[in-house]
Design an enzyme around this catalytic site. Structure first.
Site, PDB file in Angstrom:
ATOM      1  CE  LYS A  61      -6.214   0.123   1.376  1.00 54.49           C
ATOM      2  NZ  LYS A  61      -5.943  -0.766   2.386  1.00 54.49           N
TER       3      LYS A  61
ATOM      4  CD  GLU B  18      -9.719   5.162  -2.466  1.00 53.36           C
ATOM      5  OE1 GLU B  18      -8.635   4.987  -1.591  1.00 53.36           O
ATOM      6  OE2 GLU B  18      -9.551   4.520  -3.969  1.00 53.36           O
TER       7      GLU B  18
ATOM      8  CG  HIS C 208     -10.850  -5.308  -6.459  1.00 54.96           C
ATOM      9  ND1 HIS C 208     -10.439  -4.241  -6.865  1.00 54.96           N
ATOM     10  CD2 HIS C 208     -11.580  -5.441  -6.055  1.00 54.96           C
ATOM     11  CE1 HIS C 208     -11.612  -3.581  -7.057  1.00 54.96           C
ATOM     12  NE2 HIS C 208     -12.077  -3.970  -6.216  1.00 54.96           N
TER      13      HIS C 208
ATOM     14  NE  ARG D 150       3.160  -6.743  -0.318  1.00 55.90           N
ATOM     15  CZ  ARG D 150       2.521  -6.355  -1.222  1.00 55.90           C
ATOM     16  NH1 ARG D 150       3.588  -6.807  -2.460  1.00 55.90           N
ATOM     17  NH2 ARG D 150       1.362  -5.780  -2.168  1.00 55.90           N
TER      18      ARG D 150
END
Lengths: 499, 170
Positions: free
Chosen positions: A116, A201, A236, A293
């Site tokens: 990330k 974050e 999520h 992907r």
């Protein structure tokens, strides 16, 4: 073009890749665990080879076994699907070292974009806005972390640096909860990904999750195929996706698509990938992460562009040029996907298991089902709960939703609990219909399934009739048995009378 | 002659009357009478049902408790009793929930997140016992019957195997 491809995955995505292979005239081979001997993928593939016990750590995640099988059966390339080894750069490397082609990006890109922090650095360099955040390596002091967290402000998210799919992710509302959450997130990150480093974050209020599909070939061509809206999520986990998005107009599409393609180009990316963004209420967008992907929700893009993403992946891996340019990409209509999961809405969407006794997929105009199951298939608890994906296309959003409502009514899947009733409630929800939603939608609409027990009356009546039927049948059996013994007695008497 | 069945679902009681007259069958739920037709679709428990002409598919499976019915995509675990059996159970002192809890087991491998009861506590059916995390989901394990907590065999943050005994009752 390749003559044989090995599919290193299971379930519906293995079936999807097998289908693309067959259309391209390529022999498909799958690997399977002991639990998947009778899977739909094994039954549909040209060849199938066992790789071990049901737990993924003993089968689908053992790179060595899979590569050995691929070599043995003479496969020239390996398609990793999504999940499992698909974003494992070491696996991609090993495939290449084994003299085969990994159908996906280069190993180095998987490593860099899957990280990330690295991905954000690249995005920043490409001039793409990012959500304010900071890396936090394991081993630094708690006080340091708290200092960084206060700079970002609460609420904030703690994510595993190496993570994905919501694993090791935590949302922290208040400063007091931060130290313990940090400890848990870090230990989860260590156990899932082998690295306790986390990422802090800033938490955006009511953002939409919008992602861009990109495709890049080995000849320097890089294009985007527009957006997918994936805001309908629980913990999520995406549940329903659509393309296009009500929140994206032509100008925003151009900005998002341009940013995603620029990032892919900057990274020297190869094959299919997805750049995820958060879009706030004012249509500001922020880079989130890159998925290196094929995505679960790729069919909605296929339905509106008319392209076959898996076939394109294979062609790109074989060194072919993208057969079209950005200007040739045309979007037509609207597509929606519902993920049909083995999850029990009555049990807080806990995974369910058991045998599928009755299975009939919806069909008819504009309906596509990508499924990994069939009637009689036993759903176990070793793997992901995704059973099938129901995708509906319509000329516009209302048309696609009308089809989805119809198709969900048609879907018969009895024997195990599924989230079909949830999807029915969702596609009939006025706020969802209006398009006014964000990733907070399911949190805000907790009662979405209230009053949706329309099936109860049918179940009550049906079970009583079933009891009556059973009673009738057993009475009939008794009568038949009595009759049979009467006949026997009569025969015996008749035989005796002869004498 | 109307025959009455007693049903239970989710702690609620229901009554359904059935009446056969010639080739026609009718049912009465909440005082509303409707004509029905049930047709078996295959050797298993799949049926087509016509309810005053409205068409539904359903599946009926025998379960531990009674019947497991799938209708309109939903799953219902029902107790179904004929009038006589129902009265007999009431007479013998068996209340609405005759089941007594002996132990609670883990429905799948996972992690114990929170324990919501204490030793000696009396629990009611449907009451939360503990919260378990499995496959990234949190789920509450609930009491199936009444009982008094005898022993709590797990601790918070402890990983458990499928079918492992979590709590025993007196």
């Amino acid at each position: 073009m390749f003559k044989k491809i090995l599919v290193a995955n299971r379930g519906e995505i293995a079936v999807r890749v097998i289908r693309a292979c067959r259309e391209l005239g390529i022999t498909s081979a799958v690997v399977f665990s002991e639990a998947d001997r009778k899977s739909l993928a094994v039954r549909l593939a040209d060849e199938a080879y066992p790789i071990g016990a049901p737990p993924v750590k003993e089968s689908y995640l053992v790179a060595e076994k899979i590569i050995e099988m691929a070599k043995k059966c003479g496969a020239e390339a390996i398609h990793p699907g999504y999940g499992l080894l698909s974003e494992n750069s070491a696996f991609a490397q090993q495939v290449q070292q084994g003299g085969m082609v990994f159908i996906g990006p280069k190993a180095a890109d998987i490593r860099i974009l899957g990280d990330k922090v690295e991905a954000r650095r690249l995005a920043k360099e490409a001039g793409i806005p990012i959500v304010p955040g900071v890396e936090f390596p394991s081993g630094r002091s708690e006080a340091d972390a708290l200092g960084e967290a206060e700079k970002l402000g609460f609420p904030l998210l703690i994510k595993a640096k190496a993570g994905g799919g919501g694993k090791g992710m935590r949302q922290i509302e208040r400063k007091e909860d931060f130290p313990s959450a940090l400890k848990l997130a870090s230990s989860e990150a260590r156990s899932y990904f082998g690295d306790g480093s986390v990422y802090l974050e800033k938490y955006l209020h009511r953002p939409r999750h919008i992602e861009i599909q990109v495709l890049a070939d080995a000849h320097g061509n890089c294009i985007h195929l527009g957006e997918r809206e994936c805001s309908i999520q629980r913990r999520h986990q995406k549940l329903l996706e659509e393309s296009p998005s009500v929140a994206v107009d032509a100008s925003l599409r151009q900005k998002l698509g341009g940013a995603a393609a620029a990032l892919a180009q900057k990274a020297g990316y190869l094959n299919a990938g997805t750049v995820e963004f958060l879009v706030d209420e004012k249509k500001n967008f922020y880079f989130l992460e890159v998925n290196t992907r094929l995505q679960v929700e790729h069919p909605v893009t296929e339905m509106v562009t008319g392209l076959d993403l898996v076939a394109l992946q294979i062609k790109i891996a074989a060194g072919e040029r993208l057969p079209f340019a950005q200007g040739d990409v045309k979007w037509n209509g609207w597509a929606i996907e519902c993920r049909i999961n083995a999850e029990d809405p009555a049990q807080n969407f806990f995974p369910s298991s058991g045998k599928i006794d009755v299975y009939r997929e919806p069909a008819g105009p504009g309906v596509r089902v990508d499924s990994g199951v069939y009637q009689g298939w036993e759903v176990g608890l070793f793997y992901d709960s995704l059973l099938a994906k129901l995708i509906c296309w319509g000329p516009d959003r209302a048309g696609a939703l009308a089809r989805m409502r119809r198709a969900l009514e048609e879907f018969r899947l009895f024997g195990i609990a599924t989230n079909i009733p949830f999807h029915k409630a969702l596609v009939n929800h006025p706020r969802f219909f209006s398009g006014d939603f964000s990733t907070f939608f399911l949190e805000e609409e907790k009662g979405i399934m209230d009053g949706s027990e329309a099936g109860l009356e049918v179940a009550l009546i049906g079970s009583v009739l079933y009891k009556e039927l059973k009673r009738g049948e057993s009475r009939l059996r008794q009568a038949a048995a009595t009759l049979a013994s009467q006949w026997k007695g009569e025969a015996r008497r008749a035989a005796l009378r002869q004498w | 002659m109307v025959k009455v069945y007693h049903l239970e679902f989710g702690g609620q009681s229901y009554e359904v009357g059935v009446e056969k007259a010639g080739s026609k069958t009718s049912v009465t739920v909440d005082g509303k009478k409707r004509f029905v037709d049930l047709a078996r679709l295959n050797g298993s428990g799949a049926f087509s049902i016509l309810l005053d002409g409205r068409s539904f598919d359903l599946e009926v499976k025998e379960s531990e408790k009674g019947l497991l019915v799938f209708a309109l995509g939903q799953q219902f675990d029902l107790i179904v009793e004929e009038e006589r059996a129902y009265r007999a159970r009431l007479a013998s002192g068996g209340g609405k929930t005759a089941a007594r809890e002996k132990e609670a087991r883990a429905p799948m491998p996972g992690l114990i997140v929170k324990i919501e009861v204490a030793v000696g506590q009396v629990v009611e059916p449907g009451q939360g016992l503990l919260i378990m995390e499995a496959m990234k989901m949190e789920n509450e394990i609930k009491a199936k019957g009444t009982g008094k907590v005898k022993e709590i065999k797990v601790a918070e943050r402890q990983p458990v195997e499928q079918n492992q005994v979590l709590i025993t009752f007196e």
